[in-house]
Design a protein around this motif. Structure first.
Motif, PDB file in Angstrom:
ATOM      1  N   MET A  18    -106.347  76.442 -20.292  1.00 18.04           N
ATOM      2  CA  MET A  18    -105.286  77.289 -19.797  1.00 18.04           C
ATOM      3  C   MET A  18    -105.459  78.668 -20.411  1.00 18.04           C
ATOM      4  O   MET A  18    -105.863  78.802 -21.566  1.00 18.04           O
ATOM      5  N   GLU A  19    -105.180  79.705 -19.629  1.00 16.67           N
ATOM      6  CA  GLU A  19    -105.213  81.069 -20.139  1.00 16.67           C
ATOM      7  C   GLU A  19    -103.841  81.716 -19.950  1.00 16.67           C
ATOM      8  O   GLU A  19    -103.133  81.421 -18.982  1.00 16.67           O
ATOM      9  N   ALA A  20    -103.511  82.575 -20.883  1.00 18.36           N
ATOM     10  CA  ALA A  20    -102.265  83.331 -20.805  1.00 18.36           C
ATOM     11  C   ALA A  20    -102.609  84.819 -20.837  1.00 18.36           C
ATOM     12  O   ALA A  20    -103.619  85.221 -21.427  1.00 18.36           O
ATOM     13  N   VAL A  21    -101.769  85.625 -20.192  1.00 21.86           N
ATOM     14  CA  VAL A  21    -101.977  87.067 -20.156  1.00 21.86           C
ATOM     15  C   VAL A  21    -100.659  87.761 -20.454  1.00 21.86           C
ATOM     16  O   VAL A  21     -99.631  87.458 -19.846  1.00 21.86           O
ATOM     17  N   ILE A  22    -100.702  88.672 -21.419  1.00 24.30           N
ATOM     18  CA  ILE A  22     -99.587  89.579 -21.690  1.00 24.30           C
ATOM     19  C   ILE A  22    -100.177  90.973 -21.706  1.00 24.30           C
ATOM     20  O   ILE A  22    -101.107  91.241 -22.482  1.00 24.30           O
ATOM     21  N   GLY A  23     -99.678  91.838 -20.848  1.00 22.46           N
ATOM     22  CA  GLY A  23    -100.216  93.198 -20.785  1.00 22.46           C
ATOM     23  C   GLY A  23    -101.688  93.166 -20.424  1.00 22.46           C
ATOM     24  O   GLY A  23    -102.086  92.567 -19.435  1.00 22.46           O
ATOM     25  N   GLN A  24    -102.521  93.766 -21.273  1.00 21.26           N
ATOM     26  CA  GLN A  24    -103.959  93.811 -21.049  1.00 21.26           C
ATOM     27  C   GLN A  24    -104.703  92.744 -21.847  1.00 21.26           C
ATOM     28  O   GLN A  24    -105.928  92.747 -21.895  1.00 21.26           O
ATOM     29  N   THR A  25    -103.964  91.833 -22.479  1.00 25.14           N
ATOM     30  CA  THR A  25    -104.568  90.841 -23.366  1.00 25.14           C
ATOM     31  C   THR A  25    -104.556  89.458 -22.726  1.00 25.14           C
ATOM     32  O   THR A  25    -103.521  88.973 -22.291  1.00 25.14           O
ATOM     33  N   ARG A  26    -105.731  88.832 -22.699  1.00 22.52           N
ATOM     34  CA  ARG A  26    -105.902  87.490 -22.131  1.00 22.52           C
ATOM     35  C   ARG A  26    -106.468  86.595 -23.231  1.00 22.52           C
ATOM     36  O   ARG A  26    -107.361  86.989 -23.977  1.00 22.52           O
ATOM     37  N   TRP A  27    -105.939  85.370 -23.350  1.00 18.47           N
ATOM     38  CA  TRP A  27    -106.467  84.435 -24.341  1.00 18.47           C
ATOM     39  C   TRP A  27    -106.289  83.005 -23.865  1.00 18.47           C
ATOM     40  O   TRP A  27    -105.461  82.706 -23.036  1.00 18.47           O
ATOM     41  N   ARG A  28    -107.136  82.116 -24.401  1.00 16.64           N
ATOM     42  CA  ARG A  28    -107.051  80.679 -24.111  1.00 16.64           C
ATOM     43  C   ARG A  28    -106.030  80.065 -25.057  1.00 16.64           C
ATOM     44  O   ARG A  28    -105.994  80.401 -26.236  1.00 16.64           O
ATOM     45  N   THR A  29    -105.201  79.175 -24.518  1.00 13.20           N
ATOM     46  CA  THR A  29    -104.133  78.589 -25.314  1.00 13.20           C
ATOM     47  C   THR A  29    -103.715  77.249 -24.726  1.00 13.20           C
ATOM     48  O   THR A  29    -104.319  76.768 -23.771  1.00 13.20           O
ATOM     49  N   SER A  30    -102.699  76.667 -25.267  1.00  5.55           N
ATOM     50  CA  SER A  30    -102.128  75.414 -24.782  1.00  5.55           C
ATOM     51  C   SER A  30    -100.612  75.499 -24.861  1.00  5.55           C
ATOM     52  O   SER A  30    -100.064  76.277 -25.641  1.00  5.55           O
ATOM     53  N   LEU A  31     -99.933  74.697 -24.058  1.00  5.81           N
ATOM     54  CA  LEU A  31     -98.491  74.540 -24.147  1.00  5.81           C
ATOM     55  C   LEU A  31     -98.212  73.288 -24.964  1.00  5.81           C
ATOM     56  O   LEU A  31     -98.935  72.292 -24.846  1.00  5.81           O
ATOM     57  N   PHE A  32     -97.168  73.327 -25.773  1.00  4.04           N
ATOM     58  CA  PHE A  32     -96.820  72.201 -26.629  1.00  4.04           C
ATOM     59  C   PHE A  32     -95.386  71.770 -26.363  1.00  4.04           C
ATOM     60  O   PHE A  32     -94.494  72.623 -26.274  1.00  4.04           O
ATOM     61  N   PRO A  33     -95.146  70.469 -26.217  1.00  2.00           N
ATOM     62  CA  PRO A  33     -93.776  69.996 -25.982  1.00  2.00           C
ATOM     63  C   PRO A  33     -92.914  70.159 -27.233  1.00  2.00           C
ATOM     64  O   PRO A  33     -93.378  69.945 -28.345  1.00  2.00           O
ATOM     65  N   ASP A  34     -91.671  70.570 -27.005  1.00  2.00           N
ATOM     66  CA  ASP A  34     -90.684  70.675 -28.087  1.00  2.00           C
ATOM     67  C   ASP A  34     -89.659  69.568 -27.858  1.00  2.00           C
ATOM     68  O   ASP A  34     -88.853  69.645 -26.924  1.00  2.00           O
ATOM     69  N   LYS A  35     -89.721  68.532 -28.671  1.00  2.00           N
ATOM     70  CA  LYS A  35     -88.840  67.372 -28.492  1.00  2.00           C
ATOM     71  C   LYS A  35     -87.366  67.747 -28.609  1.00  2.00           C
ATOM     72  O   LYS A  35     -86.517  67.207 -27.904  1.00  2.00           O
ATOM     73  N   LYS A  36     -87.062  68.685 -29.479  1.00  2.00           N
ATOM     74  CA  LYS A  36     -85.669  69.050 -29.719  1.00  2.00           C
ATOM     75  C   LYS A  36     -85.013  69.671 -28.470  1.00  2.00           C
ATOM     76  O   LYS A  36     -83.906  69.299 -28.095  1.00  2.00           O
ATOM     77  N   SER A  37     -85.717  70.618 -27.838  1.00  2.00           N
ATOM     78  CA  SER A  37     -85.126  71.307 -26.689  1.00  2.00           C
ATOM     79  C   SER A  37     -85.557  70.719 -25.357  1.00  2.00           C
ATOM     80  O   SER A  37     -84.959  71.022 -24.321  1.00  2.00           O
TER      81      SER A  37
END
Length: 51
Positions: free
Chosen positions: A1-20
């Protein structure tokens, strides 16, 4: 998975938050610095998921 904010792109992952019951997206320090983001700031984010 890749995420983009502004001009910055990076590989990342989403993590489940059990609390919310939601998903968390960690934003690397280098991305926050490059895009001038601080605690409490709002950013436009694009997430690209490869299927």
């Amino acid at each position: 998975m890749e995420a983009v904010i502004g001009q910055t792109r990076w590989r990342t992952s989403l993590f489940p938050d059990k609390k919310s019951g939601s998903l968390l997206l960690p934003i690397k320090t280098a991305v926050r610095v490059r895009e001038g983001l601080g605690a409490g700031d709002t950013a436009n984010l694009t997430i690209e998921i490869e299927l």
